[in-house]
Design a protein around this motif. Sequence first.
Motif, PDB file in Angstrom:
ATOM      1  N   LEU A   3      20.979 -32.645  52.044  1.00  0.00           N
ATOM      2  CA  LEU A   3      19.658 -33.126  52.446  1.00  0.00           C
ATOM      3  C   LEU A   3      19.632 -33.676  53.869  1.00  0.00           C
ATOM      4  N   ASP A   4      20.803 -33.933  54.438  1.00  0.00           N
ATOM      5  CA  ASP A   4      20.826 -34.366  55.830  1.00  0.00           C
ATOM      6  C   ASP A   4      20.267 -33.300  56.774  1.00  0.00           C
ATOM      7  N   TRP A   5      20.270 -32.026  56.310  1.00  0.00           N
ATOM      8  CA  TRP A   5      19.693 -30.950  57.125  1.00  0.00           C
ATOM      9  C   TRP A   5      18.162 -30.999  57.107  1.00  0.00           C
ATOM     10  N   ARG A   6      17.588 -31.749  56.208  1.00  0.00           N
ATOM     11  CA  ARG A   6      16.146 -31.702  55.961  1.00  0.00           C
ATOM     12  C   ARG A   6      15.346 -32.072  57.215  1.00  0.00           C
ATOM     13  N   SER A   7      14.381 -31.188  57.551  1.00  0.00           N
ATOM     14  CA  SER A   7      13.492 -31.437  58.687  1.00  0.00           C
ATOM     15  C   SER A   7      12.104 -31.896  58.263  1.00  0.00           C
ATOM     16  N   GLY A   8      11.783 -31.776  56.995  1.00  0.00           N
ATOM     17  CA  GLY A   8      10.462 -32.212  56.552  1.00  0.00           C
ATOM     18  C   GLY A   8      10.316 -32.119  55.049  1.00  0.00           C
ATOM     19  N   THR A   9       9.525 -33.023  54.492  1.00  0.00           N
ATOM     20  CA  THR A   9       9.187 -33.017  53.072  1.00  0.00           C
ATOM     21  C   THR A   9       7.665 -32.983  52.963  1.00  0.00           C
ATOM     22  N   PHE A  10       7.155 -32.098  52.113  1.00  0.00           N
ATOM     23  CA  PHE A  10       5.719 -31.860  52.021  1.00  0.00           C
ATOM     24  C   PHE A  10       5.292 -32.016  50.565  1.00  0.00           C
ATOM     25  N   LEU A  11       4.448 -32.986  50.338  1.00  0.00           N
ATOM     26  CA  LEU A  11       4.053 -33.340  48.972  1.00  0.00           C
ATOM     27  C   LEU A  11       2.718 -32.705  48.619  1.00  0.00           C
ATOM     28  N   PHE A  12       2.710 -31.907  47.564  1.00  0.00           N
ATOM     29  CA  PHE A  12       1.481 -31.340  47.002  1.00  0.00           C
ATOM     30  C   PHE A  12       1.351 -31.865  45.574  1.00  0.00           C
ATOM     31  N   LEU A  13       1.023 -33.142  45.474  1.00  0.00           N
ATOM     32  CA  LEU A  13       0.951 -33.783  44.160  1.00  0.00           C
ATOM     33  C   LEU A  13      -0.481 -33.884  43.655  1.00  0.00           C
ATOM     34  N   LYS A  14      -1.440 -33.454  44.479  1.00  0.00           N
ATOM     35  CA  LYS A  14      -2.831 -33.378  44.045  1.00  0.00           C
ATOM     36  C   LYS A  14      -3.270 -31.930  44.154  1.00  0.00           C
ATOM     37  N   PRO A  15      -4.158 -31.496  43.282  1.00  0.00           N
ATOM     38  CA  PRO A  15      -4.577 -30.087  43.311  1.00  0.00           C
ATOM     39  C   PRO A  15      -5.245 -29.734  44.633  1.00  0.00           C
ATOM     40  N   LEU A  16      -5.096 -28.454  45.006  1.00  0.00           N
ATOM     41  CA  LEU A  16      -5.818 -27.952  46.159  1.00  0.00           C
ATOM     42  C   LEU A  16      -7.313 -28.002  45.919  1.00  0.00           C
TER      43      LEU A  16
ATOM     44  N   ALA B  15      10.198 -23.393  63.548  1.00  0.00           N
ATOM     45  CA  ALA B  15      11.627 -23.518  63.258  1.00  0.00           C
ATOM     46  C   ALA B  15      12.431 -22.506  64.074  1.00  0.00           C
ATOM     47  N   ASP B  16      13.627 -22.913  64.465  1.00  0.00           N
ATOM     48  CA  ASP B  16      14.531 -22.060  65.228  1.00  0.00           C
ATOM     49  C   ASP B  16      15.848 -21.975  64.466  1.00  0.00           C
ATOM     50  N   GLY B  17      16.064 -20.859  63.786  1.00  0.00           N
ATOM     51  CA  GLY B  17      17.270 -20.708  62.984  1.00  0.00           C
ATOM     52  C   GLY B  17      17.154 -21.472  61.665  1.00  0.00           C
ATOM     53  N   PHE B  18      18.297 -21.858  61.128  1.00  0.00           N
ATOM     54  CA  PHE B  18      18.297 -22.543  59.837  1.00  0.00           C
ATOM     55  C   PHE B  18      17.585 -23.889  59.960  1.00  0.00           C
ATOM     56  N   THR B  19      16.612 -24.085  59.109  1.00  0.00           N
ATOM     57  CA  THR B  19      15.862 -25.334  59.032  1.00  0.00           C
ATOM     58  C   THR B  19      15.557 -25.585  57.568  1.00  0.00           C
ATOM     59  N   LEU B  20      15.879 -26.759  57.074  1.00  0.00           N
ATOM     60  CA  LEU B  20      15.661 -27.070  55.661  1.00  0.00           C
ATOM     61  C   LEU B  20      14.355 -27.838  55.484  1.00  0.00           C
ATOM     62  N   LEU B  21      13.484 -27.314  54.644  1.00  0.00           N
ATOM     63  CA  LEU B  21      12.218 -27.953  54.308  1.00  0.00           C
ATOM     64  C   LEU B  21      12.120 -28.097  52.800  1.00  0.00           C
ATOM     65  N   ILE B  22      11.583 -29.220  52.357  1.00  0.00           N
ATOM     66  CA  ILE B  22      11.429 -29.488  50.933  1.00  0.00           C
ATOM     67  C   ILE B  22       9.939 -29.568  50.607  1.00  0.00           C
ATOM     68  N   VAL B  23       9.501 -28.777  49.630  1.00  0.00           N
ATOM     69  CA  VAL B  23       8.121 -28.827  49.153  1.00  0.00           C
ATOM     70  C   VAL B  23       8.143 -29.332  47.720  1.00  0.00           C
ATOM     71  N   VAL B  24       7.359 -30.369  47.462  1.00  0.00           N
ATOM     72  CA  VAL B  24       7.268 -30.950  46.119  1.00  0.00           C
ATOM     73  C   VAL B  24       5.917 -30.568  45.534  1.00  0.00           C
TER      74      VAL B  24
ATOM     75  N   SER C  93       3.058 -24.921  57.319  1.00  0.00           N
ATOM     76  CA  SER C  93       3.061 -23.631  58.021  1.00  0.00           C
ATOM     77  C   SER C  93       3.506 -23.798  59.470  1.00  0.00           C
ATOM     78  N   ARG C  94       3.103 -24.891  60.096  1.00  0.00           N
ATOM     79  CA  ARG C  94       3.545 -25.146  61.468  1.00  0.00           C
ATOM     80  C   ARG C  94       5.060 -25.359  61.532  1.00  0.00           C
ATOM     81  N   ALA C  95       5.579 -26.112  60.570  1.00  0.00           N
ATOM     82  CA  ALA C  95       7.023 -26.382  60.562  1.00  0.00           C
ATOM     83  C   ALA C  95       7.818 -25.085  60.444  1.00  0.00           C
ATOM     84  N   ILE C  96       7.328 -24.160  59.622  1.00  0.00           N
ATOM     85  CA  ILE C  96       8.018 -22.876  59.463  1.00  0.00           C
ATOM     86  C   ILE C  96       7.921 -22.066  60.754  1.00  0.00           C
ATOM     87  N   GLN C  97       6.741 -22.019  61.336  1.00  0.00           N
ATOM     88  CA  GLN C  97       6.543 -21.200  62.528  1.00  0.00           C
ATOM     89  C   GLN C  97       7.320 -21.730  63.734  1.00  0.00           C
TER      90      GLN C  97
END
Length: 422
Positions: free
Chosen positions: A149-162, A32-41, A26-30
Amino acid sequence: MLEVAIDPFNATHQPHNADETFLALSRAIQRADGFTLLIVVCNEPVQQWELLHQLDAVLAEPALRVSVPTDCDDVLPVVESSLPNDRAVSAVIVTELAAGIRSESPQDAKLQALNHRREEWRAQVPFPVVFWIPEYLLQPLALQAPDFLDWRSGTFLFLKPLATARDYRTGTSDHSPEVWRLTQSERLQRMEQLRELLAALSGRSDHPRDPAAIRWLLELAAHHQQLGQLQECVEIARDQVLPNVPSDDARNRAYACSLIADVLQARGELDEALRIRREEQLPVYERLGDVRAKAVTQGKIADVLQARGELDEALRIRREEELPVYERLGDVRSKAVTQGQIADVLQARGELDEALRIRREEQLPVYERLGDVRGRRSRRGRSRTCCRLGASWTRPSASAARKNCPCSSGSATSARRRSRRG
């Protein structure tokens, strides 16, 4: 070659839990300035739904969700056609990218189009873009769209349940929630994370009633209880949760009442604690058909009765209402704990032979099989106490039983130990 291709997916940070990762996302999204690539797994659809709901609650404006059609060969036109002309969006969430893509596919048109049109993404989509993908898509995406993927600013792993509300609402034995197992430093760190999560929601007018806010507040209250900060615990449950929890969320309402009753019991206000257990909690679990939560609550009722010297009724509840539930559920540790509490009552009544038999034959073997060193030492200590008391024991009066009963202490520490049952 393969290792180099997948290396961009090393997580931006190593999360302590899913909530910490969510806060970073959520911080990364807030920020961000313009186009920003984020990957959520994320592999679980239910978890994805909950995370997206929480993002909508935290962000100043709801994110735009774009689902990629199965027969799509190029994602960019789908996103462009979905962008509103009259307003900005906090983020573009792209889901279903994996539809029709197999992990062993050597080529896929959607992924290759991402790579070929990487410059156009930055020009045409001036917002943060979050690609929501399952874990198995990491390798095809890394191999077929490395430039994108060179645009990627962050990768966020949700591989365990909340962590769900059940994690901190229920359970003993093997189901003990994570909230009880933290060291003090870990607990303080987790409490700070919860405060940051709640602060992120504070900008929304409906934030006090948001399900995520209710869940985080209840966990925060439970942490305060474990630290012995009983006033803080009851203030959160009474002043922040109960006025805002939806009327149809009976389970969270019952848990907030349980926290308040725990504090009242620790302070010696036994009548009100007993009323809450009987009138506010027990009927809820009966309606929900939650036999474990009902048994835990009945055990807490027995705690209060035992503290008031009503040993016969406490013993009846332990034997007839609580113990059979754990037997049916196959919860051997909770059964052993309850048998120990039965032995406590028998010991307070002067029935030392039976109390000693239960500790030696029913409790101790279970803790030895489970490798529970702390439980084993505790029961051995109480067994030795029974042996030392011997035949000279006389049945105490009700007031004396309340004073001497091993589980009747009104201290905050004893209350916290009992509260771990639910």
